[in-house]
Design a protein around this motif. Structure first.
Motif, short mmCIF file in Angstrom:
data_model
loop_
_atom_site.label_atom_id
_atom_site.label_comp_id
_atom_site.label_asym_id
_atom_site.label_seq_id
_atom_site.Cartn_x
_atom_site.Cartn_y
_atom_site.Cartn_z
N SER A 1 0.94 -0.85 -0.38
CA SER A 1 0.69 0.23 -0.09
C SER A 1 0.78 0.75 -0.28
CB SER A 1 -0.90 0.00 0.80
OG SER A 1 -0.28 -0.38 2.14
N GLY A 2 1.77 1.10 0.60
CA GLY A 2 2.61 2.58 0.57
C GLY A 2 3.72 2.38 -0.09
N GLY A 3 3.95 0.98 -1.66
CA GLY A 3 4.42 1.55 -2.63
C GLY A 3 5.63 0.92 -3.11
N SER A 4 6.06 0.40 -1.98
CA SER A 4 7.60 -0.97 -2.22
C SER A 4 6.80 -1.66 -3.09
CB SER A 4 7.76 -1.12 -0.45
OG SER A 4 7.88 -0.43 0.36
N TYR B 1 -4.63 -4.94 4.11
CA TYR B 1 -3.70 -4.51 4.96
C TYR B 1 -1.96 -5.27 5.57
CZ TYR B 1 -8.90 -3.05 6.00
OH TYR B 1 -10.07 -2.58 5.63
N ALA B 2 -1.91 -5.86 4.52
CA ALA B 2 -0.11 -6.98 4.52
C ALA B 2 0.42 -6.10 5.86
CB ALA B 2 -0.31 -7.57 3.24
N SER B 3 1.20 -6.62 5.96
CA SER B 3 2.14 -6.46 6.95
C SER B 3 3.66 -7.03 6.35
CB SER B 3 2.87 -6.32 8.38
OG SER B 3 2.43 -7.71 8.61
N THR B 4 2.92 -7.91 5.24
CA THR B 4 4.12 -8.97 4.98
C THR B 4 3.94 -9.09 3.31
OG1 THR B 4 3.22 -11.13 5.14
CG2 THR B 4 4.45 -10.73 7.07
N TRP B 5 5.19 -9.92 2.31
CA TRP B 5 4.48 -10.35 1.24
C TRP B 5 3.93 -11.21 1.29
CZ3 TRP B 5 5.37 -6.27 -1.77
CH2 TRP B 5 6.28 -5.09 -0.70
N ASP B 6 3.19 -12.24 1.95
CA ASP B 6 2.74 -13.17 1.91
C ASP B 6 1.47 -13.50 0.80
OD1 ASP B 6 3.47 -14.36 5.74
OD2 ASP B 6 5.06 -15.07 3.96
N PRO B 7 0.87 -14.25 0.47
CA PRO B 7 -0.41 -13.41 -0.65
C PRO B 7 -1.52 -13.67 0.26
CG PRO B 7 0.07 -16.07 -0.45
CD PRO B 7 1.62 -15.43 0.56
#
Length: 120
Positions: free
Chosen positions: A53-56, A100-106
């Motif tokens: 969501s932050g563009g990373s 609302y993810a905080s990891t790269w997990d699907p």
């Protein structure tokens, strides 16, 4: 619930380009990590690219420099620009949403998939 609808797949020659789109129904799309995965015949589904969501961004090493993920929050849409396509990129490509993810997990939400075929 989130509905994801992909489009843009097709048949392209090696070295060609395609742009995949994924339209999300979720009103809080801007807070989700969006990703692309692919599954080739006889192989497991694999991660291709994701954008937080932050563009990373995060990419599968074999597509880095050739594929670009982007998003248009105003249209609730994520894109995958694929350049310099190779036959080994042939697969069904799936869009994924991880709220609302905080990891790269699907996340738990998947589109129906769109076929990309790279062949002479």
């Amino acid at each position: 619930q989130v509905q994801l609808v992909e489009s843009g797949g097709g048949l392209v020659q090696p070295g060609g380009s395609l742009r995949l789109s994924c339209a999300a129904s979720r009103s809080s799309f801007t807070l989700d990590t969006m990703g692309w995965y692919r599954q080739a015949p006889g192989k497991q589904r694999e991660f291709v690219a994701a954008m937080s969501s932050g563009g990373s961004t995060n990419y599968l090493p074999s597509v880095k420099g050739r594929f670009t993920i982007s998003r248009d929050n105003g249209r609730n849409t994520v894109y995958l620009q694929m350049n310099s396509l190779k036959p080994e990129d042939t697969a069904v490509y799936y869009c994924n949403a991880n709220p609302y993810a905080s990891t790269w997990d699907p996340g738990d939400y998947w589109g129906q998939g769109t076929q990309v075929t790279v062949s002479p």
